[in-house]
Design a protein around this motif. Structure first.
Motif, PDB file in Angstrom:
ATOM      1  N   TRP A 131       7.477 -33.806 -78.598  1.00  0.00           N
ATOM      2  CA  TRP A 131       8.164 -33.308 -77.398  1.00  0.00           C
ATOM      3  C   TRP A 131       9.034 -32.122 -77.766  1.00  0.00           C
ATOM      4  O   TRP A 131      10.171 -32.280 -78.166  1.00  0.00           O
ATOM      5  CB  TRP A 131       8.973 -34.441 -76.752  1.00  0.00           C
ATOM      6  CG  TRP A 131       8.201 -35.722 -76.671  1.00  0.00           C
ATOM      7  CD1 TRP A 131       8.486 -36.898 -77.289  1.00  0.00           C
ATOM      8  CD2 TRP A 131       6.989 -35.959 -75.925  1.00  0.00           C
ATOM      9  NE1 TRP A 131       7.544 -37.849 -76.981  1.00  0.00           N
ATOM     10  CE2 TRP A 131       6.615 -37.303 -76.145  1.00  0.00           C
ATOM     11  CE3 TRP A 131       6.193 -35.170 -75.090  1.00  0.00           C
ATOM     12  CZ2 TRP A 131       5.467 -37.866 -75.571  1.00  0.00           C
ATOM     13  CZ3 TRP A 131       5.055 -35.723 -74.526  1.00  0.00           C
ATOM     14  CH2 TRP A 131       4.704 -37.061 -74.755  1.00  0.00           C
ATOM     15  N   LYS A 132       8.450 -30.944 -77.652  1.00  0.00           N
ATOM     16  CA  LYS A 132       9.147 -29.769 -78.170  1.00  0.00           C
ATOM     17  C   LYS A 132       8.742 -28.521 -77.402  1.00  0.00           C
ATOM     18  O   LYS A 132       7.808 -28.553 -76.603  1.00  0.00           O
ATOM     19  CB  LYS A 132       8.821 -29.607 -79.657  1.00  0.00           C
ATOM     20  CG  LYS A 132       7.335 -29.445 -79.924  1.00  0.00           C
ATOM     21  CD  LYS A 132       6.999 -29.767 -81.368  1.00  0.00           C
ATOM     22  CE  LYS A 132       5.521 -29.805 -81.590  1.00  0.00           C
ATOM     23  NZ  LYS A 132       4.862 -28.520 -81.645  1.00  0.00           N
ATOM     24  N   SER A 133       9.433 -27.435 -77.690  1.00  0.00           N
ATOM     25  CA  SER A 133       9.210 -26.195 -76.931  1.00  0.00           C
ATOM     26  C   SER A 133       8.330 -25.213 -77.688  1.00  0.00           C
ATOM     27  O   SER A 133       8.037 -24.135 -77.199  1.00  0.00           O
ATOM     28  CB  SER A 133      10.557 -25.539 -76.647  1.00  0.00           C
ATOM     29  OG  SER A 133      11.201 -25.245 -77.877  1.00  0.00           O
ATOM     30  N   THR A 134       7.905 -25.591 -78.898  1.00  0.00           N
ATOM     31  CA  THR A 134       7.164 -24.658 -79.746  1.00  0.00           C
ATOM     32  C   THR A 134       5.656 -24.908 -79.671  1.00  0.00           C
ATOM     33  O   THR A 134       5.212 -25.884 -79.080  1.00  0.00           O
ATOM     34  CB  THR A 134       7.621 -24.814 -81.209  1.00  0.00           C
ATOM     35  OG1 THR A 134       7.573 -26.200 -81.546  1.00  0.00           O
ATOM     36  CG2 THR A 134       9.031 -24.305 -81.404  1.00  0.00           C
ATOM     37  N   GLU A 135       4.891 -24.027 -80.320  1.00  0.00           N
ATOM     38  CA  GLU A 135       3.439 -24.180 -80.349  1.00  0.00           C
ATOM     39  C   GLU A 135       3.053 -25.503 -81.004  1.00  0.00           C
ATOM     40  O   GLU A 135       3.788 -26.024 -81.834  1.00  0.00           O
ATOM     41  CB  GLU A 135       2.811 -23.029 -81.151  1.00  0.00           C
ATOM     42  CG  GLU A 135       2.932 -21.690 -80.452  1.00  0.00           C
ATOM     43  CD  GLU A 135       2.759 -20.525 -81.409  1.00  0.00           C
ATOM     44  OE1 GLU A 135       2.126 -20.710 -82.472  1.00  0.00           O
ATOM     45  OE2 GLU A 135       3.265 -19.430 -81.098  1.00  0.00           O
ATOM     46  N   GLN A 147      17.933 -32.279 -77.815  1.00  0.00           N
ATOM     47  CA  GLN A 147      17.574 -32.774 -76.476  1.00  0.00           C
ATOM     48  C   GLN A 147      17.017 -34.190 -76.536  1.00  0.00           C
ATOM     49  O   GLN A 147      17.322 -35.021 -75.697  1.00  0.00           O
ATOM     50  CB  GLN A 147      16.520 -31.863 -75.828  1.00  0.00           C
ATOM     51  CG  GLN A 147      17.024 -30.518 -75.403  1.00  0.00           C
ATOM     52  CD  GLN A 147      18.175 -30.645 -74.426  1.00  0.00           C
ATOM     53  OE1 GLN A 147      19.333 -30.433 -74.794  1.00  0.00           O
ATOM     54  NE2 GLN A 147      17.864 -31.019 -73.192  1.00  0.00           N
ATOM     55  N   ILE A 148      16.168 -34.439 -77.563  1.00  0.00           N
ATOM     56  CA  ILE A 148      15.580 -35.774 -77.732  1.00  0.00           C
ATOM     57  C   ILE A 148      16.680 -36.810 -77.950  1.00  0.00           C
ATOM     58  O   ILE A 148      16.665 -37.896 -77.383  1.00  0.00           O
ATOM     59  CB  ILE A 148      14.609 -35.769 -78.950  1.00  0.00           C
ATOM     60  CG1 ILE A 148      13.338 -34.994 -78.631  1.00  0.00           C
ATOM     61  CG2 ILE A 148      14.276 -37.174 -79.416  1.00  0.00           C
ATOM     62  CD1 ILE A 148      12.409 -35.698 -77.692  1.00  0.00           C
ATOM     63  N   LEU A 149      17.670 -36.435 -78.768  1.00  0.00           N
ATOM     64  CA  LEU A 149      18.732 -37.402 -79.060  1.00  0.00           C
ATOM     65  C   LEU A 149      19.605 -37.627 -77.834  1.00  0.00           C
ATOM     66  O   LEU A 149      20.038 -38.744 -77.562  1.00  0.00           O
ATOM     67  CB  LEU A 149      19.583 -36.926 -80.239  1.00  0.00           C
ATOM     68  CG  LEU A 149      18.837 -36.799 -81.571  1.00  0.00           C
ATOM     69  CD1 LEU A 149      19.814 -36.584 -82.718  1.00  0.00           C
ATOM     70  CD2 LEU A 149      17.995 -38.021 -81.846  1.00  0.00           C
ATOM     71  N   VAL A 150      19.858 -36.575 -77.074  1.00  0.00           N
ATOM     72  CA  VAL A 150      20.720 -36.717 -75.901  1.00  0.00           C
ATOM     73  C   VAL A 150      19.990 -37.462 -74.775  1.00  0.00           C
ATOM     74  O   VAL A 150      20.544 -38.358 -74.152  1.00  0.00           O
ATOM     75  CB  VAL A 150      21.210 -35.331 -75.425  1.00  0.00           C
ATOM     76  CG1 VAL A 150      21.929 -35.438 -74.084  1.00  0.00           C
ATOM     77  CG2 VAL A 150      22.131 -34.726 -76.475  1.00  0.00           C
ATOM     78  N   ASN A 151      18.736 -37.102 -74.541  1.00  0.00           N
ATOM     79  CA  ASN A 151      18.000 -37.707 -73.418  1.00  0.00           C
ATOM     80  C   ASN A 151      17.237 -38.964 -73.796  1.00  0.00           C
ATOM     81  O   ASN A 151      16.816 -39.712 -72.920  1.00  0.00           O
ATOM     82  CB  ASN A 151      16.978 -36.711 -72.845  1.00  0.00           C
ATOM     83  CG  ASN A 151      17.651 -35.461 -72.321  1.00  0.00           C
ATOM     84  OD1 ASN A 151      18.815 -35.507 -71.926  1.00  0.00           O
ATOM     85  ND2 ASN A 151      16.939 -34.351 -72.339  1.00  0.00           N
ATOM     86  N   GLY A 152      17.023 -39.182 -75.088  1.00  0.00           N
ATOM     87  CA  GLY A 152      16.112 -40.245 -75.490  1.00  0.00           C
ATOM     88  C   GLY A 152      14.699 -39.854 -75.078  1.00  0.00           C
ATOM     89  O   GLY A 152      14.453 -38.717 -74.663  1.00  0.00           O
ATOM     90  N   PHE A 334       7.774 -39.319 -67.457  1.00  0.00           N
ATOM     91  CA  PHE A 334       7.462 -38.295 -68.448  1.00  0.00           C
ATOM     92  C   PHE A 334       8.281 -38.533 -69.713  1.00  0.00           C
ATOM     93  O   PHE A 334       9.503 -38.593 -69.661  1.00  0.00           O
ATOM     94  CB  PHE A 334       7.760 -36.907 -67.887  1.00  0.00           C
ATOM     95  CG  PHE A 334       6.842 -36.540 -66.764  1.00  0.00           C
ATOM     96  CD1 PHE A 334       5.478 -36.387 -66.992  1.00  0.00           C
ATOM     97  CD2 PHE A 334       7.327 -36.368 -65.474  1.00  0.00           C
ATOM     98  CE1 PHE A 334       4.620 -36.059 -65.947  1.00  0.00           C
ATOM     99  CE2 PHE A 334       6.473 -36.038 -64.431  1.00  0.00           C
ATOM    100  CZ  PHE A 334       5.125 -35.887 -64.668  1.00  0.00           C
ATOM    101  N   HIS A 335       7.612 -38.627 -70.832  1.00  0.00           N
ATOM    102  CA  HIS A 335       8.326 -38.869 -72.088  1.00  0.00           C
ATOM    103  C   HIS A 335       9.013 -37.600 -72.573  1.00  0.00           C
ATOM    104  O   HIS A 335      10.072 -37.638 -73.153  1.00  0.00           O
ATOM    105  CB  HIS A 335       7.343 -39.363 -73.152  1.00  0.00           C
ATOM    106  CG  HIS A 335       6.731 -40.687 -72.823  1.00  0.00           C
ATOM    107  ND1 HIS A 335       5.971 -41.394 -73.721  1.00  0.00           N
ATOM    108  CD2 HIS A 335       6.772 -41.436 -71.694  1.00  0.00           C
ATOM    109  CE1 HIS A 335       5.567 -42.525 -73.153  1.00  0.00           C
ATOM    110  NE2 HIS A 335       6.033 -42.565 -71.931  1.00  0.00           N
ATOM    111  N   GLY A 336       8.346 -36.482 -72.332  1.00  0.00           N
ATOM    112  CA  GLY A 336       8.879 -35.224 -72.866  1.00  0.00           C
ATOM    113  C   GLY A 336       9.467 -34.322 -71.800  1.00  0.00           C
ATOM    114  O   GLY A 336       9.588 -33.128 -72.013  1.00  0.00           O
ATOM    115  N   GLY A 337       9.811 -34.873 -70.646  1.00  0.00           N
ATOM    116  CA  GLY A 337      10.433 -34.067 -69.594  1.00  0.00           C
ATOM    117  C   GLY A 337       9.450 -33.721 -68.491  1.00  0.00           C
ATOM    118  O   GLY A 337       8.355 -33.252 -68.760  1.00  0.00           O
TER     119      GLY A 337
END
Lengths: 389, 253
Positions: A131-135, A147-152, A334-337
């Motif tokens: 779950w990330k913003s990169t390629e 973000q992962i740590l804050v949102n789970g 959605f797991h990744g937003g």
């Protein structure tokens, strides 16, 4: 539930116990033995020594290269070691306090509570994140991990740490990068020892032993690995996937976009329905695994439900293989937003480590990929699905 | 030192440096040819169910016990052969999603080549390329379309390529920084052409169904430690003969 497990673990191990060493990656070694046809025992043992010289221990971390903008030693010290607090209220041992039950000391994802979870907690040592913003093939940015740590990760066991002091969260971000880097270096060093340095049953030639100082063939190999893994993390900001502008639609315009998105979802080019089922109902049969599981099963020629063949791997700690299912998108979480940008990245990159493939972005409809407008229609349809049952 | 008599002859005739040799090997299976199991086609059944799909992990020819899909290549890692750099051939190699299986099952490529993944099928596929050194990717290929992948770096081992829409579909891509590699055909035969002659070269053998370490060559037991072996390459044809792979080294599923 989480606290109950944590307390139980602390009761057994003692959360204030000191731990002298990280466990070696036995599961990976066994997989290598299978594909390379060579004993990995010596390579694993020497890699353990070298990696410890480079990255320290669970109580006493170190950072081997001068690229300390990747991970700050002070933060690593705060995150590592047994749980305690200083007089000024600073917490120490953050990783053991918050994460170890699931991700284990090594970040292997083999913590005490891992067996109950689906998906399993992430093994950071592959250096692969979903779950990330990169390629697809790139590391996450610091911001992604924060973000992962804050949102789970909603819909999974990964909890939100929004209530943890932001400075502690920052320290934990560094520690995730530390464990991932350390674990990936260990993996690559073991593989290189066998593939390049002739490690096997017997020791390699003189001067070819793995070495943490950049000396001899063995030292060179270690440093090539070290520099590659650190560079992958350092350069990841340059690989963020840019997101074109998105307009919030309402009423008829939104309904029309959703209808077009539905066509795209079921169409030949995107073929989302080919995995997610018609209208994303998750009804299709599937027999697939994620890359973490494939490494000790299908990739090395073992059938995931062949308990007998898997026994040595399970004894070395591997979790029981679980199928990965294309997500049910109807009424799904959605797991990744579920925001437009996250979904745009999911669709154009796929999801690393999983079967979900990428769709190419094209400037004109050409049957090979989707235009940005088609992707936005698809995003609106997928968002719409998540609110329907 | 496989053929001492031949070696002696060659020393007398002093081969020029530019001369090349071919290496020919015949791979045979010691056990009974297993019946490849049928694949349970549970996706896109209308289309993929038309052809009888088989698990292609271990294909042994029932007539002559030849083993298909054995890969042999010159090993150039540390401790391997040092080859003079070979300019890239810049070939385009095709990996087709053909009737819900990959054709060919194994692609052999040199760095600088392009891998063209095509989809002549009427259903959508994807190609999940688990590269180690090249850019990892997993893309969809709509029916009737194709996508190209630049193979820029060599890979340490054959790289699995999967289609996740149809998880039974599996193939491999071998990417080397030289062209000296071959894969055995349905009779178990392979030939690596144009090898630099007058040198002892280190070869690596690979089969997806297991590790090939102990073999019998023309009736004599040999150990191919770490799946590697050495051959003194002479100009012209070098025929290693028949290499028998023990039955328990390879498993069909």
């Amino acid at each position: 539930m989480r606290n109950a497990v944590l307390i139980a673990v602390c009761f057994i191990l003692g959360c204030d116990a000191r731990i002298e060493t990280f466990l070696p990656n036995r599961v990976f070694s066994l997989s290598l033995e299978k594909t390379r046809g060579a004993s990995a025992e010596r390579a694993t043992e020497d890699a353990r020594r070298v990696v410890q010289e480079l990255y320290g221990t669970p109580d006493d971390p170190s950072w081997p290269l001068p690229d300390n903008n990747l991970a700050d030693l002070q933060n690593l010290v705060r995150s590592s070691g047994p749980v305690s607090s200083e007089k000024d209220g600073t917490h120490l041992g953050l990783f053991r306090e918050h994460c170890v039950v699931c991700h284990a000391l090594e970040g292997s994802g083999l913590g005490a509570a891992s067996v109950f979870q689906n998906p399993y907690p992430r093994d950071f040592r592959h250096g692969v994140f979903k779950w990330k913003s990169t390629e697809r093939g790139k590391k996450p940015t610091r911001h992604d991990i924060r973000q992962i740590l804050v949102n789970g990760i909603p819909g999974t066991a990964m909890p939100s740490f929004a209530l943890v002091d932001p400075e502690d969260v920052d320290a934990l971000v560094d520690y995730v990068i530390f464990l991932s880097t350390r674990g990936e270096v260990e993996r690559r060093v073991i593989a290189a020892a066998i593939d390049e340095l002739d490690y096997g049953e017997t020791s390699p030639e003189d001067g070819w032993e793995l070495d943490s100082r950049n000396e001899g063939e063995g030292g060179e190999v270690v440093h090539e690995v070290l520099e590659r893994v650190h560079a992958d993390w350092a350069e990841t900001q340059d690989h963020e996937v840019p997101v074109p502008s998105f307009s919030d639609l309402t009423g008829k315009a939104l309904a029309a976009s959703i209808a077009r998105g539905k066509e795209v979802f079921h169409g030949k080019v995107a073929n989302c329905a080919g995995c997610h089922g018609p209208s994303g109902d998750g009804s299709l049969p599937t027999l697939d695994y994620d890359d973490w599981t494939k490494e000790y099963t299908t990739r090395i020629g073992l059938t995931p439900d062949d308990d007998e063949a898997l026994k040595p791997f399970r004894e070395a700690g591997a979790l029981k293989p679980r199928r990965i299912m294309p997500r049910k998108l109807q009424g799904g979480v959605f797991h990744g937003g579920g925001d437009a940008a996250s979904l745009f990245r999911r669709i154009t990159q796929g999801i690393a480590g999983t079967p979900m493939p990428a769709v190419e972005v094209v400037s004109e409809p050409n049957g090979k990929g989707l235009t940005v407008e088609e992707i936005w229609d698809l995003v609106r349809y997928v968002q719409h699905l998540s609110t329907s049952r | 030192m496989l053929f001492p008599a031949v070696a002696l002859l060659l020393i007398v005739s002093m081969p020029a440096r530019a001369e090349t040799g071919d290496l020919k090997i015949h791979f045979e299976y010691a056990g009974d040819a297993p019946d490849p199991s049928a694949i349970d086609v549970n996706k896109d059944v209308q289309f993929c169910g038309k052809s009888k799909l088989m698990n292609e992990r271990l294909l042994v020819n029932p007539k002559n016990k030849g083993v298909k899909n054995v890969v042999v290549y010159v090993y150039t890692g540390r401790g391997g052969s040092k080859l003079d750099p070979v300019p890239p051939a810049k070939k385009t190699l095709t990996l087709a999603n053909d009737l819900c299986r990959f054709e060919p099952h194994i692609v052999i490529a040199q760095t600088g080549d392009t891998l063209k993944v095509t989809n002549p099928d009427a259903v959508g596929h994807n190609a999940n390329l688990g590269f180690f050194n090249n850019k990892q990717q997993n893309f969809t290929i709509p029916a009737g379309q194709e996508k190209s992948v630049a193979l820029e770096e060599s890979e340490p081992a054959p790289i699995p390529v999967d289609c996740n829409i149809h998880p039974w579909m599996k193939s491999y891509v071998v990417v080397l920084d030289h062209p000296f590699a071959a894969v055995s055909d349905e009779n178990g035969d392979l030939t690596i052409k144009g090898l630099p002659a007058g040198e002892e070269l280190v070869f690596r053998v690979y089969h997806e169904a297991g590790g090939i370490k102990e073999v019998e060559i023309n009736g004599k037991s040999e150990e191919w430690s770490r799946s590697r072996f050495e051959v003194d390459i002479k100009p012209g044809m070098n025929d290693l003969g028949t290499v028998v792979i023990p039955a328990d080294a390879l498993s069909a599923d």
